[in-house]
Structures are given as structure tokens and as C-alpha cells.
Design an enzyme around this catalytic site. Structure first.
Site, PDB file in Angstrom:
ATOM      1  N   ASN A 545       0.866  -1.098  -0.083  1.00  0.00           N
ATOM      2  CA  ASN A 545       0.110   0.112  -0.096  1.00  0.00           C
ATOM      3  C   ASN A 545       0.713   1.418   0.126  1.00  0.00           C
ATOM      4  OD1 ASN A 545      -2.574   1.498   0.596  1.00  0.00           O
ATOM      5  ND2 ASN A 545      -1.558   2.081   2.463  1.00  0.00           N
ATOM      6  N   GLY A 573      -4.354   2.838  -0.885  1.00  0.00           N
ATOM      7  CA  GLY A 573      -3.489   2.423  -2.096  1.00  0.00           C
ATOM      8  C   GLY A 573      -4.432   0.955  -2.479  1.00  0.00           C
ATOM      9  N   ASP A 574      -4.283   0.048  -1.400  1.00  0.00           N
ATOM     10  CA  ASP A 574      -4.936  -1.293  -1.729  1.00  0.00           C
ATOM     11  C   ASP A 574      -6.382  -1.209  -2.028  1.00  0.00           C
ATOM     12  OD1 ASP A 574      -3.143  -3.204  -1.293  1.00  0.00           O
ATOM     13  OD2 ASP A 574      -3.080  -2.702   0.605  1.00  0.00           O
ATOM     14  N   TYR A 575      -7.281  -0.363  -1.237  1.00  0.00           N
ATOM     15  CA  TYR A 575      -8.895  -0.313  -1.365  1.00  0.00           C
ATOM     16  C   TYR A 575      -9.167   0.345  -2.596  1.00  0.00           C
ATOM     17  CZ  TYR A 575      -9.033  -2.483   3.135  1.00  0.00           C
ATOM     18  OH  TYR A 575      -9.098  -3.447   4.250  1.00  0.00           O
ATOM     19  N   ALA A 578      -8.594  -2.120  -4.983  1.00  0.00           N
ATOM     20  CA  ALA A 578      -9.742  -3.153  -4.929  1.00  0.00           C
ATOM     21  C   ALA A 578     -11.093  -2.474  -5.910  1.00  0.00           C
ATOM     22  CB  ALA A 578     -10.091  -3.378  -3.625  1.00  0.00           C
TER      23      ALA A 578
END
Length: 796
Positions: A545, A573-575, A578
Site C-alpha cells: 500500500n 492504495g489497496d482499497y 480493489a
């Protein structure tokens, strides 16, 4: 399948959403970005504007009196038609256009459509049964707060995002990038596509109802469960991570900043090699993730002291060579000139109405087979009114997929879609979970365990696991070995989507690359989610992230001018990745309806971050303006501020323009002298009558302003509005008892999603899945799922 807009330049741009017609009635960033994301993927987005145009045309700097560069960045590739709302049902050509669209996007707020004869959802469905309607509003269409005002700043405050962003010794600040509106736009667009997908199969459209705060709450996956189980309240930690050590922003000797994540034991070992401390992994304080968390200061200092003795370029080069997830915190200038950005064409050149070129983030995700051709520009106000009017009969007569009555009553929007989830922590599993929320059958394919389960990082079953991996079943297969690979390919032949987020090239080394997978199933949609994408010079770089955010430009903007760039409180970053993963996968499934072929969807975390930076690239390339950290202030929301109430809690307040702000403050007896930004002399509690936070919010709302308490997770679980809309739900966790977690977001009127269970251990569904799908006996299941010996997972 193309909507034939004769005389409109670039009407046929191809793309995953070729042939999809979207009518956009938007006056907020969230609505316009939702439409913009669909236009990026090839939809024909017809923007209906009032005669004075979208408010975003006037927000932020532009080129010599033209529309703002923010507007031009987010509305590229659309068609502008001038019409007032009541004309949509009254004017024949507009009514025809509305009745023939696949989807409608509106963000006027609860009751506004219903106030115009013929525009209520029920009336629209009567004339167009397959219409999918996305309704974006501050607090949703229902619930105690449905009628309240709001924007990104209010949504960040209400959802807990702002409370967790900033430094512990300073007031909370919003994430500079308008993350609440952006996330609402991405998830709203993705679920709108799910509604179109379902309409093609059932013949029935529906309403997608999303409040600006909802996605921000939904994507804080472990925060709610952690609070319910332990009482922990996610708080501001400046540049550090609450769950991973070391994970921080470190100053280098020459004044730069490195964003780093050492999540997991193997990545931490590589980090120790890179910083010339290989024996540190043997230190009991640093031997495990839990130990490093318990000894945060010592682990952080180990890295900080080494980085401080080296220059930025040297640190980044060493980390890259060693496979460490670390990168320089890049400013807009460094992004524009970066070799990887150039190689992947991560920026796009648009042309303003006066002929000036400027840069914007390129569309994301990428499609291996059906990427849309680049747009040329954003539309001038009403530019396409005549050409759309002349083409409306052709639009209405375009061929579209026949509705198939194959959906059982009550089935989810993605019923019948089977997903094989190979991914690990976090952008892949979170995306697969969202597909499962809306009816897809998701099977986690996990590598057989060879040791103790990690407590964080890839392969972990941490606190947030029930949210990240709900509605999934788990099987164990060693897909790296011939036996496991054969079984996996049998499952591939029966599946629609594969989700993977290994380092690029990993599947190819296992002889499971796209060519092998498509040979087994040409209709397969393959999501490949990584930090730097499947192409370009940096594909092999490690990225968690912090790295994606730092490389994509979001980290540089966040925080205070006198301090290092700070982390957001929501793992953006990750979400963000996603959410883009979901958008890309559903778009690819819709494209498959046209030609029966699957393809690869390629998301790079840094590009997902860059896509959300608005006019960052545009104002730098066209006007020479370089955005810097400004304590959360944004040119999109100049009339917003956060104040401290008498009870120590914080209140966020916002208005659409300076006159609204000044008038409301005047009604409260506060000076109207706010020629500069109101935050310069923000009203403090005494000027608001020494009110508590709840009292201040009530008074400010009564004065006509948007306002919210800056909620913590402890505040959120007591908020009636969330329980009334199903944003929070209670679930049984077997021996652990009851837990509170996030519900299904957004709300779909016909197929509202479902919550089932999650696997308690890897392989818990081996017999159920392999027996039902492949007809395996229990003995055969045990044979193919057993581990052949010690193995190690590929580096994330």
C-alpha cells in the site's frame, strides 16, 4: 453494438463498454467521476447540463477563462447536452433518449427526481424496464440523515476517514485527494455495471443507492471488527501504520522521503539485508510481525537511522534490487518524467477548447483486448446538443443483448458468475469479496500450509478476515505442482473470473499464464492486480500500500507543509485498487456478452492512485502550478474547515460557495469578512457559543451548512443512520461469539446482496467444492489437496 452519434467526433471509441449508453445528470464530483470512469472504458456518456453548466466547470483554475482543468480532466470523452431537468420527460427527443439508455447517473439528492413528473424510478422503469439507475447522495436515499447536505469533506468526517488521518498532536485533516467522493464514484460505477449485467439476464433494471460516506466505511475492513472485539479506536498515527512495522515515511540524507512497508517476515528479512543489518531478523524483538509491533520504536529506528545516512536515489536503488517494498515519495514533476510512467503511458494528453495540450491520468484498469481509444477532450457546454438530438432514433434502435430470464428471484446481481480467487492481502481479496457480496460464487484457492499461519500480510487470517473474505469458500491446491495445476485447470473450465495479485510473471512460472488459462477457457476474465502493472521497467518491483500511494502522487499531497507527508487512515492504495478491480472485472464480463471472449484486466496500484489525483497533472502541465501539502485543504472545497468543539471533539463544516458560507455564518453571528479562505480565521468554539460537537453540528445544519462530527469508529457504531441503512450488521463468529462488521454497500433495490460465511481455515471447503464441481470422491479430494512437502509462497 455502437451507439451511433453521427457527427460527434470519436463517437465509436471501442472499449469494454462499447455500446453501453449512460445518461449523466450530475452536479457533484462523485457523479461526474462515475460517468467519467465509464467513459474511460468506452461507454457513450451523455452529460445533461442545465443552461449555466456543471458547477465543476467553475471549480479550480483553468486556461484563460476556459472551464476548470478539474472539469476537463474528469469529463473527457463525454457528450454535453443542455437541458433542464423537467425537460427530460417533456421533450420528446429527450424522453426517447432517456427511455433508450442502459443507465442513468444522478446526484441531486433524495426526492429530487421524484419531484419531476415522469422521472421517479418507478415511472422510469414503467417506460424502460431494464434501466439501471445510480443515485449518489451525501447520506443515501433513506435513513435519519437522508436529507442532510454533504460533500467529500463531510463524508470523510462522518465515515471515520478524517479522524484517523493526520498527526496525534494536531487536529484531524481530510485526505487531500477527495477520497470519499472518488471511492463512491468507483464503487457506484462498478455496481451500476452489475445492475446492467443483471438486467441483461433478468430483463429488470434497478436502483443503486450509495451515500458518499458508505464506501469509506465499507473499505475500513478491520477497523469495526477490531473495535468490537478489543475496544481499539483507530487514531491518527502521522506517517506510521497501525498494523505493520516497519511501515513509514523516512527522510533521506538529501532531503527526500522514502515510503516503505516491511509487511510479513520474508519482506522484513529482505529489508534487513538491504539496510546492512542481516542479523536483525534473529533479534527476538524483530523475529515476528507481532514482536515488531510490540517493539515499534526500536524496529522503526533500525530503518530510520540507516535511511537518514543515505541519499534518496541510493536508498531506492538498493530497495529495488533487494525486492523491498519501498519507493521515493514522488511529486508531480517526478511522476511526469518517470520512465515507468512513460513506458506504460500512465498519463494522457488532452486538448483544451483553445487548443492547449495538458496531461491527465490515463484510464485504469487496462484491458488486453478491448481498451477504449483515447479521448481528445472534454465537451464544451452544450457542444453535442444538436448532434445527439439528430441521432436519438439511431441510439434508440441500436442492437443490444437480449434479456435472458435465467435469474432466480432473490438471486444476486452477479448470480451465476464463478470466481477463483488466488489473491492474497489485500486489493485482490477485497475485490473478490465485493463480487461475492453481490451474488458471485467465490472460491479461494489457497496454497497448502507449511508452517504457522502469519498474523499479517499474505496468507494471514487476521482480524479483518471475515470482511475481506466473507461470502467465499476455501480450497487448498498446490497450483505450482503438476497435480494441483491439473485440478486448477479443471476448475478454470467451469469458471468466469480469476483474481490474482502475485508479482508479475509468477503465474507464467507456474505454467498458468493467460495463454494457458485462455486455452482452457477462452471466456475467462483474468484480473491481474499488482503494484506497477504487467508491463514497463518496474513490473518486478515489490509494492504494498505505501509504495503505490507514494509512487502515484497521493502521499506527496497529504499532510502539513512543515512535516513529512503523512499516511491516510484508510489504506487508500489497496482499497482504491480493489474498487478499480471490481470495475474492470464487471466491465470485462459485460464485454464478454458481446463477443463471448474473455481477456486480461491489468490494474497497477500506482495508476489507481494517480487516477484519483484530479487536476494534479493538468495544472502542472498547463499552468505551471505544483500542488503541495496544505493540511488537507483542496481547491475543490475552498469553503470547508474543521473546528474543535468545547467537548474536545472536532466538527467539519462545508458549503458550496463563499456566499452560502458567509450567509450561514452571519446567521450564527459570525463575521462575514471572509475574503480569503475561511480556514484562515476559522470560528472556534467560543464563536459558536461554546457548543459541544453534536450541538454545533445541529446549529450549523440549521443555518444551511453541511456539517458532521469528525467520527471515530467508536462514534460510528453508535450512529443510528448506519444501522438503519444496513451499513453495520451483527454476525455470529462461532466460538468467538457475536461480531459487528460492515454490511453490503451500496444498496441495490432488486438484488440487495447477501452475507453468508467465511472459511475458518484453509481448505475448509475442499470436499464441498471439488466434490460438487468436479465429482471427486473424498479420497480423491484428500489426494489432490495434500501438500507434497515444504513449499514457500511467491513474494508478494
Amino acid at each position: 453494438m455502437t451507439a451511433d452519434l453521427s457527427g460527434v467526433p470519436g463517437a465509436d471509441r471501442g472499449g469494454a463498454l462499447q455500446g453501453v449508453v449512460v445518461l449523466e445528470l450530475a452536479q457533484t464530483l462523485a457523479g461526474e467521476l462515475a460517468g467519467g470512469l465509464l467513459a474511460d472504458l468506452g461507454a457513450s456518456v451523455i452529460k445533461v447540463e442545465p443552461r449555466d453548466g456543471s458547477p465543476l466547470r467553475r471549480r479550480g483554475p483553468g486556461i484563460g477563462g476556459e472551464d476548470s482543468l478539474y472539469f476537463q480532466s474528469e469529463n473527457r470523452g463525454k457528450y454535453s447536452v443542455v437541458a433542464e431537468l423537467d425537460e427530460l420527460a417533456r421533450e420528446t427527443w429527450l424522453a426517447t433518449l432517456l427511455a433508450s439508455a442502459d443507465a442513468l447517473i444522478e446526484d441531486f439528492g433524495p426526492g429530487r427526481l421524484e419531484s419531476v413528473v415522469g422521472l421517479s424510478p418507478d415511472a422510469l422503469f414503467a417506460t424502460h424496464a431494464r434501466l439501471a439507475i445510480l443515485r449518489i447522495s451525501p447520506f443515501g436515499q433513506t435513513g435519519p440523515l437522508a436529507g442532510e447536505r454533504g460533500d467529500d469533506r463531510i463524508a470523510q468526517a462522518f465515515s471515520g476517514m478524517q479522524f484517523a488521518t493526520g498527526f496525534p498532536d494536531r487536529p484531524p485533516i481530510p485526505v487531500t485527494v477527495p477520497l470519499a467522493e472518488a471511492w463512491s464514484a468507483i464503487l457506484g460505477a462498478g455496481t451500476l455495471l452489475m445492475a446492467i449485467f443483471h438486467a441483461r439476464r433478468s430483463g429488470h433494471g434497478q436502483v443503486v443507492d450509495i451515500g458518499l460516506y458508505q464506501t469509506a466505511l465499507r473499505m475500513q475492513e478491520d477497523v469495526v471488527i477490531r473495535h468490537h472485539k478489543t475496544g481499539a479506536v483507530a487514531a491518527r498515527m502521522g506517517t506510521e501504520s497501525a498494523t505493520v512495522v516497519p511501515a513509514n515515511v523516512y527522510p533521506t540524507r538529501d532531503g527526500g522521503f522514502i515510503a516503505l512497508s516491511g509487511a510479513g517476515d520474508q519482506p522484513f528479512a529482505r529489508l534487513c539485508e538491504a539496510i546492512e543489518a542481516p542479523d536483525a531478523v534473529k533479534d527476538p524483538r524483530f523475529a515476528t510481525s507481532a514482536a515488531r509491533l510490540a517493539n515499534r520504536a526500536a524496529a522503526d529506528q533500525l530503518v530510520r537511522s540507516w535511511v537518514a545516512r543515505h541519499d534518496l536515489a541510493d536508498v531506492e536503488a538498493r530497495f529495488m534490487k533487494a525486492g523491498v517494498a519501498g519507493t521515493a515519495v514522488r511529486s508531480v514533476d517526478e511522476i511526469i518524467g518517470d520512465a515507468h510512467v512513460l513506458a506504460r503511458r500512465s498519463t494522457l494528453t488532452l486538448k483544451s477548447s483553445s487548443g492547449r495540450d495538458f496531461l491527465v491520468p490515463a484510464p485504469t484498469p487496462r484491458f488486453s483486448r478491448t481498451s477504449a481509444r483515447d479521448p481528445v477532450s472534454a465537451p464544451r457546454l452544450g457542444e453535442h446538443t444538436a448532434s445527439v438530438r439528430a441521432s436519438v432514433e439511431r441510439i434508440a434502435a441500436r442492437p443490444r443483448p437480449d434479456a435472458r430470464s435465467s435469474c432466480a428471484p432473490g438471486a444476486g446481481a452477479l448470480a451465476g458468475v464463478r470466481v477463483l480467487d488466488l489473491s492474497q492481502w489485500l486489493a485482490g481479496p477485497a475485490a473478490a469479496a465485493l463480487l461475492g457480496d453481490f451474488g458471485a460464487e467465490v472460491v479461494m484457492v489457497e496454497l497448502p500450509a507449511t508452517g504457522a499461519s502469519p498474523t499479517d500480510g499474505p496468507g494471514s487470517r487476521g482480524v479483518g478476515f471475515p470482511v475481506t473474505n466473507r461470502n467465499k469458500r476455501s480450497i487448498t491446491l498446490d497450483v505450482r505442482a503438476a497435480r494441483g495445476r491439473e485440478v486448477f485447470l479443471e476448475l478454470v473450465r467451469l469458471s468466469d473470473v480469476i483474481v490474482e495479485n502475485f508479482r508479475p510473471g509468477t503465474l507464467e512460472r507456474w505454467n498458468l499464464g493467460p495463454s494457458e488459462l485462455h486455452a482452457a477457457n477462452p471466456r475467462l476474465v483474468i484480473l491481474r492486480s499488482s503494484g506497477f502493472g504487467q508491463s514497463g521497467p518496474y513490473t518486478a518491483r515489490a509494492a504494498f500500500n505505501p509504495v503505490g500511494l507514494a509512487f502515484g502522487g497521493m502521499t506527496y499531497l497529504n499532510g502539513f507543509p512543515d512535516r513529512p507527508p503523512c499516511r491516510d487512515g484508510v489504506t487508500a492504495g489497496d482499497y482504491s485498487t480493489a474498487l478499480f478491480n471490481v470495475l474492470g472485472m464487471v466491465a470485462a464480463l459485460l464485454r464478454r456478452d458481446l463477443d463471448g471472449q474473455g481477456q486480461v484486466v491489468d490494474t497497477a496500484m500506482f495508476e489507481c492512485a494517480l487516477r484519483l489525483t484530479g487536476d494534479l497533472l493538468a495544472v502542472r502541465s498547463a499552468l505551471g502550478i505544483r500542488r503541495e501539502r496544505a493540511a488537507g485543504d483542496s481547491p475543490l472545497y475552498p469553503w470547508s474547515l474543521t473546528v474543535k468543539a468545547v467537548d474536545g471533539r472536532f466538527v467539519a463544516v462545508s458549503a458550496a460557495d463563499s456566499s452560502d458560507f458567509a450567509d450561514a455564518l452571519a446567521r450564527l453571528g459570525i463575521s462575514r469578512d471572509i475574503e480569503e479562505r475561511p480556514g484562515v480565521e476559522a470560528p472556534h468554539p467560543q464563536r459558536l457559543g461554546a457548543l459541544t460537537a453534536d450541538e454545533a453540528v445541529r446549529v450549523l445544519r440549521q443555518a444551511g451548512l453541511a456539517a458532521s462530527v469528525v467520527n471515530s469508529v467508536a462514534d460510528l457504531v453508535r450512529e443510528p443512520h448506519l444501522w438503519s441503512r444496513g451499513d453495520l450488521v451483527r454476525r455470529s463468529d462461532g466460538e468467538a461469539g457475536e461480531i459487528v462488521m460492515q454490511g453490503i454497500v451500496p444498496v441495490l433495490s432488486r438484488t440487495p446482496g447477501r452475507l453468508t460465511d467465511w472459511s475458518r481455515r484453509p481448505g475448509s471447503d475442499n470436499e464441498a467444492v471439488l466434490g460438487a464441481l468436479l465429482g471427486y470422491t473424498p479420497e480423491r479430494v484428500r489426494e489432490v489437496t495434500s501438500s507434497p512437502g515444504p513449499i514457500s509462497a511467491p513474494a508478494p
